[in-house]
Write a protein that holds these residues in place. Structure first.
Motif, mmCIF file in Angstrom:
data_model
loop_
_atom_site.group_PDB
_atom_site.id
_atom_site.type_symbol
_atom_site.label_atom_id
_atom_site.label_comp_id
_atom_site.label_asym_id
_atom_site.label_seq_id
_atom_site.Cartn_x
_atom_site.Cartn_y
_atom_site.Cartn_z
ATOM 1 N N LEU A 166 8.004 -44.130 28.177
ATOM 2 C CA LEU A 166 7.211 -44.192 29.399
ATOM 3 C C LEU A 166 5.731 -44.054 29.062
ATOM 4 C CD1 LEU A 166 9.504 -42.224 31.842
ATOM 5 C CD2 LEU A 166 8.889 -44.648 31.953
ATOM 6 N N SER A 167 4.918 -44.677 29.874
ATOM 7 C CA SER A 167 3.489 -44.764 29.593
ATOM 8 C C SER A 167 2.759 -43.473 29.931
ATOM 9 C CB SER A 167 2.853 -45.883 30.431
ATOM 10 O OG SER A 167 3.685 -46.996 30.522
ATOM 11 N N TYR A 168 1.522 -43.416 29.522
ATOM 12 C CA TYR A 168 0.553 -42.413 29.960
ATOM 13 C C TYR A 168 0.937 -40.984 29.599
ATOM 14 C CZ TYR A 168 -0.905 -46.524 32.549
ATOM 15 O OH TYR A 168 -1.281 -47.803 32.882
ATOM 16 N N ASP A 182 4.094 -39.578 29.407
ATOM 17 C CA ASP A 182 5.359 -39.025 29.887
ATOM 18 C C ASP A 182 6.465 -39.363 28.882
ATOM 19 O OD1 ASP A 182 7.394 -37.973 31.382
ATOM 20 O OD2 ASP A 182 7.317 -39.475 32.965
ATOM 21 N N LEU A 185 -7.473 -42.769 29.634
ATOM 22 C CA LEU A 185 -6.037 -42.513 29.659
ATOM 23 C C LEU A 185 -5.339 -43.644 28.917
ATOM 24 C CD1 LEU A 185 -3.602 -40.879 30.641
ATOM 25 C CD2 LEU A 185 -3.622 -42.251 32.725
ATOM 26 N N ALA A 186 -4.776 -43.331 27.781
ATOM 27 C CA ALA A 186 -4.105 -44.348 26.965
ATOM 28 C C ALA A 186 -2.747 -44.684 27.572
ATOM 29 C CB ALA A 186 -3.929 -43.851 25.537
ATOM 30 N N SER A 187 -2.482 -45.969 27.740
ATOM 31 C CA SER A 187 -1.183 -46.336 28.311
ATOM 32 C C SER A 187 -0.067 -46.049 27.300
ATOM 33 C CB SER A 187 -1.192 -47.802 28.747
ATOM 34 O OG SER A 187 -1.544 -48.645 27.679
ATOM 35 N N LYS A 188 -0.258 -46.501 26.080
ATOM 36 C CA LYS A 188 0.760 -46.229 25.056
ATOM 37 C C LYS A 188 0.378 -44.931 24.334
ATOM 38 C CE LYS A 188 2.339 -50.981 24.311
ATOM 39 N NZ LYS A 188 2.347 -52.153 23.408
ATOM 40 N N PHE A 214 13.623 -50.669 28.685
ATOM 41 C CA PHE A 214 13.813 -50.718 30.136
ATOM 42 C C PHE A 214 12.706 -51.569 30.750
ATOM 43 C CE2 PHE A 214 12.438 -46.530 28.564
ATOM 44 C CZ PHE A 214 11.147 -46.459 29.060
ATOM 45 N N ASN A 227 3.810 -51.716 29.377
ATOM 46 C CA ASN A 227 3.154 -50.678 28.569
ATOM 47 C C ASN A 227 4.155 -49.765 27.868
ATOM 48 O OD1 ASN A 227 0.449 -51.146 28.905
ATOM 49 N ND2 ASN A 227 0.288 -49.918 30.755
ATOM 50 N N ALA A 228 5.378 -49.800 28.311
ATOM 51 C CA ALA A 228 6.399 -48.941 27.710
ATOM 52 C C ALA A 228 6.935 -49.522 26.416
ATOM 53 C CB ALA A 228 7.545 -48.721 28.701
ATOM 54 N N ASN A 265 -9.298 -49.718 26.201
ATOM 55 C CA ASN A 265 -8.234 -50.060 27.155
ATOM 56 C C ASN A 265 -8.735 -50.930 28.292
ATOM 57 O OD1 ASN A 265 -9.607 -48.313 28.826
ATOM 58 N ND2 ASN A 265 -7.972 -46.811 28.977
ATOM 59 N N MET A 309 -1.034 -52.139 19.949
ATOM 60 C CA MET A 309 -0.926 -50.695 20.011
ATOM 61 C C MET A 309 -1.936 -50.124 21.009
ATOM 62 S SD MET A 309 -1.400 -47.937 16.905
ATOM 63 C CE MET A 309 0.099 -48.367 16.002
#
Lengths: 384, 384, 384, 384
Positions: free
Chosen positions: A36-38, A40, A239-242, D10, D15-16, D66, D213
């Protein structure tokens, strides 16, 4: 800077170094499946735990992309726009962030010249005179750099004196820790001794200069700013997505002891370089070498020839007239950094050169550099 | 400040003075019937014309509420957030606007200590070293104050040298003219000679310190910033709905010659005050008296007793140790304004007091003040 | 707007009116001798007391120059840059401040269309969905206007419902009171009943639209924002040096009951105008007339001819197609204000005109205006 | 979001997904020896050339960390704080950047609801009414997203119409290209056809959602903003010290055709998913599937059970009452995105789910997801 004849490794900056192999391994290990991004994700949670292991349970780390962002957003999280930030003239936030603190915090920087990059209470307490004066920016934070921009290091006691001063007067203490690991190694202590234990409130925890690919952490030791930092970070475009790809680096960096090993090495290489040049006639150290940087005064006549062989940045120019005479002979009114007083010999124009050692600097790199320096000193004629 | 025993008039600030009777008359005359808001009225158009009469056809005036706004929004109109503003350490924009330029322009202020409040090209040209360096705020404007915060005045030639420097290097020249009228009277010239004719690009044209109730004008001498200033002013919270009440003041101020008459008077009163105190033992002038301000070094022991009788502000403290010895004895690293070198006598602690004359200051006011000063000097025991 | 044939008084704006004679008297009375700058004077202290007399001991008033500044700086004092402000689409802060809230607070405005200018809890509670989502601006304040921009008035109960909602969810309630006096008169209550007693936290207290020359007050009913407002005001370019000239106006305005007398008059004139036009065929009221503004739907064909005689602003255009049919026929997606549903007659294009009554509007002004309106309706041919 | 039973891959976000193996290879290849910081290295120069190869000689790329930064700083480089940005309500800059454009540009966003995420000239031309009105933010740019946030794609012709509109009216056209590659593949054209050739002025060129990345590029097609972007990027906290690690990714991404291969795959997987669910009773597509996102209306009763198995985000809630009736039945005044009109069957509450395919999504992933969806539809009882 010319890079035609550039050697594989040089002393221009610890930012010029590559990524440490163990960090590469961590990145490869993290690169599996979806997450999950950000932030989590499990890698991020593990890295956050690693920070708490290192710095205690009050530490609340947030990952951002780089050091400027860590400094600016960390300070934004505790300041109002009418607050001022007290810092050294040579502070990265003052000289190397293109006005980002002014722009994004809204704050004025109250700068003070220092003999060696370190703030002290006597150097800054006069700023208290503005407190309560609505016409003046109100001091809200003191920002110090550890190790400083000129390579010196605050002891835990020196940090604590500043922290006590800050807290007595309703200010926060921020530490720009771009080279935190080098300072810890230099002091021979744990990082927590001169951060959370000494009263630091907000810490920019660096890694990129010590083997990471990218990423920095803002660590709060107080609950209030941490609560709102999620929004400040996102709004601050950081805020980095990955997120896992920053987090995995810090996880390895802290848990694997990479921070310490790399800093031990680069400090040692700087020490070796300093020792090698200190005895050379015409060369002198401008600041004590306490971390991985060497600031050496060299005759200006060899600066360019040396740079052709080994890229590096000038820190400061010192015309011979200025060095010989009173301070007033320099650029009038300039808030120049008064580098140490040792002479480079004769009445020659001198340049203070900045040479940074990295985690991958080798003894051979140092030896080759010193040999070239000596050769140029002998071969380049003295300026009239 | 205590105001129990305050006389009707004092020397604390030219802002403490009331509104000139002719300005009151203009306000009463404007107060008839309805007028369209936001400047779409005949009074405003007349005042704008009065500015062009005074400053030539390129002058484009915009009314705002106060001097801080004139400075900040005038600069905002020509700068980008990554631009820096070069100014004197003592500049109002640096010391007396609570960080408004940083906050609203986003700009860093590059400050320089001056011997007498005046910038010169040699004092500031070292800032060019940062041009093109993406890590540094890029100098975009030089801001000077006429008359300066310490009461000195730029000649047209001195302004022109700075303007040429600015234009050669792609910068704008801004003039904070809070006391523009006093400067013109001091120089014995027309305002245009040291503004538009000398190359000023943006002018904050003051009036409140010289008899107006409120209101200031930003005057542009270039078309580009003027075109967008309407939006900058509104967004900057400075668009007056009942604009005619600012405009009518400036209309009378310029057309009726109030600016000149008031400034002539206040300059003359400052001159009289300066002449009266200059010969007193223990009192000396810290800066040349060239407009309506007197900066006098007095023994600190009489500062409070004198203030009890006549409110005024301290400009600077000078501990005896500092005055006696080298610069380095002061607060280390502080960017303090180096006031002139004359001694106030003995090794006593001294205070540089700021005394401002106003358009309504009387000769009796000066005489009473000087008499009280002399009496206190005799009556107050010297500090051990 | 053409002003060639403009009558002495018109209905363009309550900002077009002059200064009330009693306010002029107060300005003249204040214009004596020197007074310390920036509010350290007796007139300012008296005016502050007058606010506490009116609004209770928790009221902490600060004077600024105009309403935009009162709104923006009042909101800045309680918000962080990542906070959003919930307001009506027609709110002055959204439509008439050139983006000043976004620029100076940093905040996003979360707007909602309203049937009559008034927010209600059901209209805004969906914004709570964003709370805790770091990707979204976090609602930090609700801003309402009293009387609203379309002339309607919140009851104390309606304000209290919004205040309770705000406080339950950690938000502040801000009231833009540019026409506060008109609302109080309309409700037949004291101002405190729908401000401090109803839970308002920050109040912009207007005066300029009701007989003052310039000046507005920000009134805080909580201690925290008040403590820092001095710095926010100065940095926000809104600290008046000759403060007594704002303060004396408010002192007279509140103590002399000018606020109430003026508002009673202008409300009565608006009522008279509304009653006079309501029965005219082809004219209808777009919003209930609850204060000093009349929003009337008139055939577009007479808008310009009427404006030639009596300057006024259009509020909204209503093409006949739009009014007749579905919402979707308007500008697709536009967040237009849905004015009331009464028809102006036939399929003609209509314009909603805004006519504002002032403290100095006379019955003859109304009669002349209505007569001209009737004459033009008869004389101007219907558009094909 | 629970991740206990999370499968390896999923549909929560592109971004995941992890980093593409070829990008990893590029990172490893770049990780050798020292390189000068901040982009003064050969890898960066090569990547910049790759952009020019793709987009033509006018393309000037700058790397940032980003997409939020690319959007905000790209827009900042062409706008003044009083400018407004016209965009769709669903635009990422409006809904997913925590107010960063307002905060860092100072700009107001002028939003418009769209049927399918795409702006058109008729949807936005009413904003021109504010041009020249000093009380309103002045439209300075139109920002569109390609592919849009709801997965639709602008044709080159549609972009050109908007560009012509912008340029006619002195505005810039900005394109948020977070999913630019997916749009190009969907259109079957080269990227330049709907960017530079169609009149786009500033392009946010994404990569992170398509196999990188981290890192994004701002590409300018005009010289002026590019000249100052170096300073805006540094001040905007987005200048990467070890720049080569962003540059090498883009170099491989563009030169190796990874952008196209990855987008072809993820678009195909989205198509497969859309085709699989379209026929299912109770499920319908909310928007045309033109890139790698599927927006499907599903009964709300299965949203949580499905999410337990396969993490995803809700795009929108649609209570049955709202879907059945008029627009006015929804949250009054809310600027909600009107998703398409197809029914999900019956009067059930529906949820519009967002499912994103990634470069590594497999056919088996789609099949498993659809099977689970079908199973839950059958097994979960319909809500009363």
């Amino acid at each position: 800077m010319s890079s035609l004849s550039t050697p594989e490794r040089f002393f221009a900056s610890d930012n010029a170094s590559p990524v440490h192999p163990d960090i590469i391994s961590a990145l490869l290990a993290a690169n599996s499946g979806h997450a999950l991004s950000y932030g989590d994700d499990d890698v991020t949670r593990s890295a956050e735990e690693a920070f708490r292991n290192l710095l205690g349970p009050s530490a609340q780390p947030f990952f951002v992309y780089n050091g400027t962002a860590a400094n600016v957003l960390g300070l934004e999280s505790v300041l109002r726009p009418y607050n001022a930030i007290i810092c050294a003239t040579v502070a990265h936030i003052n000289e190397d962030e293109c006005g980002a603190p002014e722009r994004h915090v809204g704050a004025k920087l109250l700068t003070v010249r220092t003999p060696d990059g370190r703030l002290t209470v006597p150097l800054i307490e006069h700023f208290l005179e503005d407190v309560g004066n609505e016409h003046r920016s109100q001091p809200g934070a003191v920002s110090i750099t550890q190790a400083t921009e000129v390579g010196t290091v605050y002891t835990p006691h020196q940090v604590k004196e500043l922290a006590d001063f800050c807290h007595t007067h309703g200010m926060y203490l921020h530490m720009d820790g771009a080279r935190l690991a080098n300072a810890a190694v230099s002091l021979g202590t744990e990082i927590r001794s001169f951060t959370v234990d000494a009263g630091v409130d907000i810490l920019s925890f660096g890694g990129t200069k010590n083997g990471l690919m990218f990423g920095e952490a803002v660590v709060f030791f107080r609950p209030e700013p941490a609560e709102q930092f999620r929004y400040i970070r996102k709004q601050g475009m950081q805020l980095a997505s990955k997120m896992r790809y920053i987090a995995c680096q810090f996880d390895a960096y802290l848990r694997g002891g990479i921070w310490r090993a790399n800093a031990e090495h680069s400090n040692r290489m700087a020490r070796m370089l300093a020792d090698s040049v200190e005895g050379i006639e015409g060369v002198s150290l401008a600041y004590p070498v306490e971390s991985n940087g060497v600031f050496a005064r060299i005759p200006t006549r060899i600066a360019e020839p040396l740079r052709e062989l080994h890229p590096f940045y000038d820190w400061e120019k010192e015309p011979s007239a200025q060095r010989a005479g009173a301070l007033g002979a320099g650029p009038p009114g300039a808030d120049a950094q008064g580098a140490g007083s040792q002479d480079s010999g004769g009445g020659e124009d001198a340049t203070v050169a900045r040479w940074m050692a990295s985690f991958d600097t080798t003894e051979e790199d140092v030896e080759r550099f010193v040999a070239d320096l000596k050769r140029l000193l002998a071969a380049t004629p003295v300026q009239a």
